[in-house]
Design a protein around this motif. Structure first.
Motif, mmCIF file in Angstrom:
data_model
loop_
_atom_site.group_PDB
_atom_site.id
_atom_site.type_symbol
_atom_site.label_atom_id
_atom_site.label_comp_id
_atom_site.label_asym_id
_atom_site.label_seq_id
_atom_site.Cartn_x
_atom_site.Cartn_y
_atom_site.Cartn_z
ATOM 1 N N ARG A 161 0.844 -1.198 0.000
ATOM 2 C CA ARG A 161 0.000 0.000 0.000
ATOM 3 C C ARG A 161 0.873 1.240 0.000
ATOM 4 O O ARG A 161 2.052 1.170 0.336
ATOM 5 C CB ARG A 161 -0.912 0.012 1.232
ATOM 6 N N ARG A 162 0.280 2.359 -0.358
ATOM 7 C CA ARG A 162 0.987 3.631 -0.311
ATOM 8 C C ARG A 162 0.380 4.483 0.792
ATOM 9 O O ARG A 162 -0.845 4.537 0.957
ATOM 10 C CB ARG A 162 0.893 4.356 -1.658
ATOM 11 N N PHE A 163 1.262 5.169 1.544
ATOM 12 C CA PHE A 163 0.853 6.011 2.657
ATOM 13 C C PHE A 163 1.393 7.419 2.473
ATOM 14 O O PHE A 163 2.434 7.636 1.842
ATOM 15 C CB PHE A 163 1.398 5.459 3.988
ATOM 16 N N LEU A 164 0.692 8.371 3.048
ATOM 17 C CA LEU A 164 1.199 9.741 3.118
ATOM 18 C C LEU A 164 2.217 9.813 4.244
ATOM 19 O O LEU A 164 1.974 9.321 5.352
ATOM 20 C CB LEU A 164 0.055 10.718 3.392
ATOM 21 N N CYS A 165 3.361 10.428 3.979
ATOM 22 C CA CYS A 165 4.399 10.488 5.012
ATOM 23 C C CYS A 165 5.268 11.731 4.829
ATOM 24 O O CYS A 165 5.298 12.358 3.768
ATOM 25 C CB CYS A 165 5.261 9.227 4.980
ATOM 26 N N ALA A 166 5.982 12.054 5.898
ATOM 27 C CA ALA A 166 6.912 13.189 5.905
ATOM 28 C C ALA A 166 7.877 12.993 7.058
ATOM 29 O O ALA A 166 7.646 12.169 7.954
ATOM 30 C CB ALA A 166 6.162 14.510 6.048
ATOM 31 N N THR A 167 8.968 13.744 7.073
ATOM 32 C CA THR A 167 9.921 13.648 8.185
ATOM 33 C C THR A 167 9.372 14.403 9.390
ATOM 34 O O THR A 167 8.618 15.372 9.249
ATOM 35 C CB THR A 167 11.280 14.253 7.791
ATOM 36 N N PRO A 168 9.740 13.986 10.594
ATOM 37 C CA PRO A 168 9.336 14.733 11.790
ATOM 38 C C PRO A 168 9.770 16.194 11.731
ATOM 39 O O PRO A 168 9.032 17.081 12.180
ATOM 40 C CB PRO A 168 10.037 13.979 12.920
ATOM 41 N N SER A 169 10.955 16.452 11.141
ATOM 42 C CA SER A 169 11.440 17.840 11.090
ATOM 43 C C SER A 169 10.546 18.703 10.200
ATOM 44 O O SER A 169 10.264 19.870 10.538
ATOM 45 C CB SER A 169 12.884 17.880 10.579
ATOM 46 N N TYR A 170 10.084 18.151 9.079
ATOM 47 C CA TYR A 170 9.186 18.907 8.213
ATOM 48 C C TYR A 170 7.876 19.207 8.934
ATOM 49 O O TYR A 170 7.361 20.334 8.863
ATOM 50 C CB TYR A 170 8.899 18.129 6.919
ATOM 51 N N LEU A 171 7.327 18.213 9.633
ATOM 52 C CA LEU A 171 6.047 18.401 10.318
ATOM 53 C C LEU A 171 6.172 19.374 11.487
ATOM 54 O O LEU A 171 5.249 20.142 11.757
ATOM 55 C CB LEU A 171 5.523 17.043 10.794
ATOM 56 N N ASP A 223 11.618 9.670 -11.042
ATOM 57 C CA ASP A 223 12.466 8.674 -10.398
ATOM 58 C C ASP A 223 12.113 8.543 -8.919
ATOM 59 O O ASP A 223 12.231 9.505 -8.154
ATOM 60 C CB ASP A 223 13.940 9.050 -10.547
ATOM 61 N N GLY A 224 11.672 7.355 -8.519
ATOM 62 C CA GLY A 224 11.225 7.137 -7.147
ATOM 63 C C GLY A 224 12.311 7.330 -6.107
ATOM 64 O O GLY A 224 12.050 7.843 -5.012
ATOM 65 N N GLU A 225 13.538 6.919 -6.419
ATOM 66 C CA GLU A 225 14.622 7.059 -5.438
ATOM 67 C C GLU A 225 14.953 8.528 -5.190
ATOM 68 O O GLU A 225 15.209 8.933 -4.047
ATOM 69 C CB GLU A 225 15.856 6.306 -5.922
ATOM 70 N N THR A 226 14.936 9.309 -6.259
ATOM 71 C CA THR A 226 15.182 10.748 -6.093
ATOM 72 C C THR A 226 14.100 11.379 -5.231
ATOM 73 O O THR A 226 14.392 12.169 -4.315
ATOM 74 C CB THR A 226 15.217 11.432 -7.474
ATOM 75 N N ALA A 227 12.833 11.018 -5.501
ATOM 76 C CA ALA A 227 11.728 11.562 -4.711
ATOM 77 C C ALA A 227 11.844 11.147 -3.249
ATOM 78 O O ALA A 227 11.605 11.949 -2.337
ATOM 79 C CB ALA A 227 10.401 11.088 -5.301
ATOM 80 N N ARG A 228 12.215 9.886 -3.004
ATOM 81 C CA ARG A 228 12.356 9.428 -1.614
ATOM 82 C C ARG A 228 13.490 10.165 -0.904
ATOM 83 O O ARG A 228 13.380 10.497 0.282
ATOM 84 C CB ARG A 228 12.622 7.927 -1.605
ATOM 85 N N ASP A 229 14.579 10.433 -1.626
ATOM 86 C CA ASP A 229 15.683 11.177 -1.012
ATOM 87 C C ASP A 229 15.233 12.590 -0.619
ATOM 88 O O ASP A 229 15.620 13.111 0.447
ATOM 89 C CB ASP A 229 16.873 11.248 -1.969
ATOM 90 N N TRP A 230 14.428 13.223 -1.491
ATOM 91 C CA TRP A 230 13.891 14.549 -1.141
ATOM 92 C C TRP A 230 12.986 14.434 0.082
ATOM 93 O O TRP A 230 12.998 15.303 0.962
ATOM 94 C CB TRP A 230 13.095 15.116 -2.315
ATOM 95 N N LEU A 231 12.199 13.373 0.115
ATOM 96 C CA LEU A 231 11.311 13.144 1.263
ATOM 97 C C LEU A 231 12.111 13.026 2.556
ATOM 98 O O LEU A 231 11.807 13.685 3.558
ATOM 99 C CB LEU A 231 10.492 11.865 1.017
ATOM 100 N N LEU A 232 13.147 12.186 2.531
ATOM 101 C CA LEU A 232 13.979 11.994 3.721
ATOM 102 C C LEU A 232 14.776 13.253 4.058
ATOM 103 O O LEU A 232 15.187 13.443 5.208
ATOM 104 C CB LEU A 232 14.932 10.819 3.510
ATOM 105 N N GLY A 233 14.960 14.109 3.061
ATOM 106 C CA GLY A 233 15.663 15.366 3.305
ATOM 107 C C GLY A 233 14.781 16.442 3.913
ATOM 108 O O GLY A 233 15.250 17.568 4.157
ATOM 109 N N GLY A 234 13.511 16.102 4.158
ATOM 110 C CA GLY A 234 12.619 17.044 4.824
ATOM 111 C C GLY A 234 12.020 18.088 3.916
ATOM 112 O O GLY A 234 11.625 19.174 4.376
#
Length: 310
Positions: A161-171, A223-234
């Protein structure tokens, strides 16, 4: 000339008798005689001499028999090789799949599979949108979500499944959305893949409704990996598969938001009709499914609890 005529003539030449050939084919002797006559008429030569008891080959008949027997033997060898291919994996296996999942799962599985079945060659072609299996000659397609209805066999390898997510720092900096409508006020990381409408996130039906959210943001990519890296980067909020984020959620690097809004995107193997399935495809699909389940040790229920408590 068809295979049936060749087999008929070879059988008659070996039995040297209308009656014995007729008995083996379940026909009358006169029917066998008429079929031989039609064959000779079409070829324009006499293939057999007839007597009251036996038939014998003419010179032309001997030449025809030698070539017919050789052709039938080659056909039998070909069929045996194809039958063997159903039982023993060998030959080229062409696979089409997505970038990130292939790097994380499929490529390592191929490496392990070739050590067990060294006669199988692989060609792994990565693309964000699924390629046409038939037109482009692929044996197997690995995709997410519900594949479009087709004459292909579709086998689910693993629930996802896909979930909405973000880093704690962004939130902490921008606040946590309390509804899908709140996503409009946030920077959403957009993945442009598979020709879908990329700026509308659609979720599983709830209470008879089909919830969705129109999103926008400063960052988008195919590119999913690039998007995930941006996600983890906050850099923002993203809708991302649990296979890719579960580890980061358990390590508190990501937090699930609005956890009741889920997009089902099961991992599915798509391949031609089952009766065309060769050993290399059948065994690889089984192997891939087992390996995915083994690597993803956290079950969906445990992932849900971890995500909801994060």
């Amino acid at each position: 000339m068809n295979e049936g005529d060749l087999a008929f003539f070879v059988l008659l030449a070996r039995r040297e008798s209308f009656s014995e050939t007729a008995r083996e084919l379940g026909l009358s002797a006169s029917a066998v005689s008429r079929r031989l006559a039609r064959l000779e008429s079409r070829l324009g030569v006499r293939l057999m001499n007839r007597t009251t008891r036996r038939v014998s080959l003419t010179g032309e008949g001997e030449a025809y028999f030698d070539k017919a027997a050789r052709i039938l033997g080659q056909i039998e060898d070909l069929e045996n090789s194809l039958t063997s291919a159903r039982d023993k994996p060998s030959g080229l296996l062409r696979i089409n799949s997505t970038f990130g999942f292939s790097r994380a799962y499929i490529a390592p599985v191929i490496s392990a599979f070739t050590k067990i079945y060294p006669d199988v060659e692989f060609q792994l072609v990565l693309s964000d949108a699924p390629l046409n299996i038939v037109e482009q000659g692929f044996d197997l397609n690995i995709r997410f979500g519900t594949p479009q209805a087709s004459q292909m066999v579709m086998r689910m390898l693993h629930r996802n499944r896909r979930f909405l997510c973000a880093t704690p720092s962004y939130l902490e900096k921008h606040g946590e959305p309390q509804s899908l409508r709140d996503l409009r006020q946030h920077n959403c990381i957009v993945l442009r893949q598979e020709h879908d409408i990329y700026d509308v996130w659609r979720f599983d039906a709830r209470g008879g409704e089909n919830p969705s959210a129109k999103v926008n943001g400063m960052l988008s990519t195919n590119d999913g990996e690039t998007a995930r890296d941006w996600l983890l980067g906050g850099h923002g909020i993203m809708l991302r598969s649990e296979w890719d984020i579960a580890r980061h959620v358990r390590e508190n690097r990501l937090k699930i938001i609005l956890p009741h809004y889920i997009q089902t995107a099961n991992i599915t193997a798509v391949y031609p009709q089952r009766h065309h399935l060769t050993a290399k495809v059948r065994l690889f699909v089984d192997f891939l499914g087992d390996e995915i389940r083994a690597v993803n040790k956290v079950t969906p229920l445990q992932i849900d609890r971890a995500m909801l408590q994060a």
